[in-house]
Design an enzyme around this catalytic site. Structure first.
Site, PDB file in Angstrom:
ATOM      1  CG  ASP A  75      -1.962   1.068   1.209  1.00 45.05           C
ATOM      2  OD1 ASP A  75      -1.969   1.888   0.271  1.00 45.05           O
ATOM      3  OD2 ASP A  75      -2.785   1.098   2.144  1.00 45.05           O
ATOM      4  CG  HIS A 108      -1.718   5.082   3.343  1.00 44.29           C
ATOM      5  ND1 HIS A 108      -1.982   6.207   4.103  1.00 44.29           N
ATOM      6  CD2 HIS A 108      -2.540   4.127   3.822  1.00 44.29           C
ATOM      7  CE1 HIS A 108      -2.903   5.936   5.000  1.00 44.29           C
ATOM      8  NE2 HIS A 108      -3.263   4.678   4.851  1.00 44.29           N
ATOM      9  CD  GLU A 122      -4.678  -0.419  -0.736  1.00 49.69           C
ATOM     10  OE1 GLU A 122      -5.403   0.274   0.006  1.00 49.69           O
ATOM     11  OE2 GLU A 122      -4.414  -1.622  -0.492  1.00 49.69           O
ATOM     12  CD  GLU A 175      -7.505   3.574   0.996  1.00 53.62           C
ATOM     13  OE1 GLU A 175      -7.306   4.203   2.041  1.00 53.62           O
ATOM     14  OE2 GLU A 175      -6.901   2.511   0.712  1.00 53.62           O
ATOM     15  CG  ASP A 206     -14.607   1.869   3.123  1.00 58.27           C
ATOM     16  OD1 ASP A 206     -15.690   1.653   3.694  1.00 58.27           O
ATOM     17  OD2 ASP A 206     -13.519   1.912   3.736  1.00 58.27           O
ATOM     18  CG  HIS A 259     -10.467   0.738   2.177  1.00 56.22           C
ATOM     19  ND1 HIS A 259     -11.066   1.667   3.008  1.00 56.22           N
ATOM     20  CD2 HIS A 259      -9.144   0.769   2.467  1.00 56.22           C
ATOM     21  CE1 HIS A 259     -10.154   2.237   3.759  1.00 56.22           C
ATOM     22  NE2 HIS A 259      -8.976   1.710   3.467  1.00 56.22           N
TER      23      HIS A 259
END
Length: 382
Positions: free
Chosen positions: A184, A186, A210, A236, A259, A286
Site C-alpha cells: 500500500d 497510501h 495500492e 478507497e 469502501d 477496503h
C-alpha cells in the site's frame, strides 16, 4: 412497517455505529463513518434521517438511496456518501431480517462458499515486517498487506527506494512464493517516486500496488503502469460509481477497492462491482473498520464474481483499545480458517451486534489521524 427511531454510537477505536428501529421492532445496524471525522458524519446521518427517513417504509431501499443522494442538490464526497452508506447498510439488514434471508440472497445469491481475506503487517511506518509476516502465515493467512513507505519526499533519495525494496525482499524471503503480499503506497507517493518504487519492487512480485498516487492524480496511472507488470489497485477514496467510471474506462487499474462505509453502502458498491466486472477488473473492498462494515462487505463479495479477497481489520495497528470481534455476540461468524472466512448464512448482514457492549463502550471517541511533516516543516501525506 415504518422507521420509528434511530441511535448513533461513537465507539473505540474510531468507529460510528447506527441502529435503526422499525414499528414492528426489527433492528438494522450500519457503520457510517469517515475515520477521523465521525462527528461530522454523525451530523449528516441525523440530518438525513430526521428530515427524510423517519416514518418511511424501510423496504424501499433503492428509492431511499436515490432520494438521499439526489434530493439535496449537492451530492457526493466522503461525508454525504458515508452517511448514506451506513443508513443503506441498516436498511438492508432490516430487509434481510424481515424476509429471513442473508442480504446476498436478495442480491442474486452466493457466487462462492467462502472468501479469502488478507492480514495487515508492519504498521503505519513499516518495520519488523518480515517477522510479522511469518507470524501471520503461521497463523493460517495466505495473503498479507503492508505499507510500502513511511513519509516520503516528492523527490526522495535512493536510500528511500532501497529501504522499500529491502522490506519487500525480506517479507518475500520470510513467506516464500506461495503467499500474496500487497503493498500500500497510501497515496503518500508522488508520480516520479511511484515510477521508481514500482520498478524496484517488481522483482519480489507484489500481489498488487495500492494507491500508488492519490485519487486526484489518477491521470498519472497510465505512466506508472508503463513501469511495472504488477497489478494496480485503487478506490478507497472514491465514493460513487461515477468516480469509478473514468478509471474503468482508462484501463490502467486492475483491482478496485471501494469502501462499503464510504461509497454509498451495499446498494452502490453492488453496482460498482458489476461495472468493474464488465471491464475485467477485480474487486477487493477496503475495510480497515468495524464488524458491521466488514459484514456488509462480505454480503456484496458473496454475490460478486469478480471479488477476489477482502480486507479486514483484526489486529490492525489502529485497533489499540477495541477490536472487530469485541462488538459481536457471536464472534465465530468471522472465524478465519486457511486464510478464508465462510459466507455467513444468518439473516440480514449475518451478524448479531452485542448491543450491551456497544452501549458500554459508547462515548466521545476523539480519534484523528496523525499529521506528518517533512524535514522542512511542510505537510507530508499520511
Amino acid at each position: 412497517m415504518h422507521i420509528t427511531d434511530y441511535e448513533l454510537f461513537e465507539v473505540p477505536p474510531r468507529w460510528l455505529f447506527l441502529k435503526v428501529t422499525t414499528s414492528d421492532g426489527t433492528v438494522g445496524w450500519g457503520e457510517p463513518v469517515v475515520e477521523g471525522r465521525a462527528k461530522t458524519v454523525k451530523a449528516a446521518v441525523e440530518e438525513l434521517i430526521d428530515t427524510y427517513l423517519l416514518g418511511k417504509d424501510p423496504s424501499r431501499i433503492e428509492d431511499h438511496w436515490q432520494t438521499m443522494y439526489r434530493g439535496g442538490f449537492y451530492r457526493g464526497g466522503p461525508i454525504l456518501m458515508s452517511a448514506i452508506a451506513g443508513i443503506d447498510q441498516a436498511l438492508w439488514d432490516i430487509k434481510g431480517k424481515t424476509l429471513g434471508a442473508p442480504v446476498y440472497e436478495l442480491l442474486g445469491g452466493a457466487a462462492r462458499d467462502r472468501l479469502r481475506v488478507y492480514q495487515w503487517v508492519g504498521g503505519d511506518e513499516p518495520s519488523d515486517v518480515a517477522a510479522q509476516a511469518r507470524e501471520k502465515v503461521d497463523a493460517g493467512f495466505t495473503a498479507l498487506k503492508m505499507n510500502g513507505t513511511p513519509a516520503i519526499e516528492r523527490l526522495d533519495n535512493p536510500a528511500a527506494v532501497d529501504a522499500a525494496a529491502t522490506r519487500m525482499r525480506e517479507v518475500r524471503e520470510a513467506v516464500g512464493p506461495d503467499v500474496d503480499v500487497g503493498v500500500d503506497f497510501h497515496g503518500r507517493v508522488s508520480k516520479p517516486m511511484a515510477k521508481r518504487l514500482v520498478a524496484a519492487l517488481e522483482p519480489y512480485e507484489p500481489f498488487f500496488i495500492e494507491e500508488p498516487v492519490l485519487s486526484e492524480q489518477l491521470d498519472d496511472l497510465e505512466e506508472i503502469a508503463q513501469h511495472t507488470t504488477t497489478p494496480i489497485a485503487t478506490g478507497e477514496r472514491m465514493y460513487s460509481r461515477w468516480d469509478f467510471k473514468s478509471i474503468l474506462e482508462d484501463g490502467h487499474v486492475d483491482l478496485i477497492q471501494p469502501d462499503l462505509s464510504h461509497a454509498g453502502g451495499i446498494t452502490e458498491v453492488n453496482k460498482i462491482a458489476a461495472m468493474a466486472e464488465a471491464y475485467d477488473v477485480a474487486m477487493a473492498p477496503h475495510c480497515p473498520l468495524g464488524p458491521i462494515a466488514l459484514a456488509s462487505c462480505i454480503q456484496v463479495d458473496a454475490c460478486s464474481p469478480n471479488a477476489i479477497i477482502q480486507e479486514q481489520s483484526l489486529d490492525i495497528h489502529y485497533n489499540e483499545t477495541s477490536d472487530v470481534l469485541d462488538y459481536l455476540a457471536d464472534p465465530s461468524v468471522f472465524e478465519y480458517r486457511e486464510g478464508y472466512v465462510d459466507i455467513p448464512d444468518g439473516p440480514g448482514l449475518g451478524i448479531e451486534v452485542d448491543e450491551a457492549h456497544v452501549r458500554e463502550q459508547a462515548g466521545d471517541v476523539d480519534w484523528h489521524n496523525p499529521v506528518w511533516r517533512h524535514d522542512d516543516g511542510s505537510v507530508a501525506e499520511w
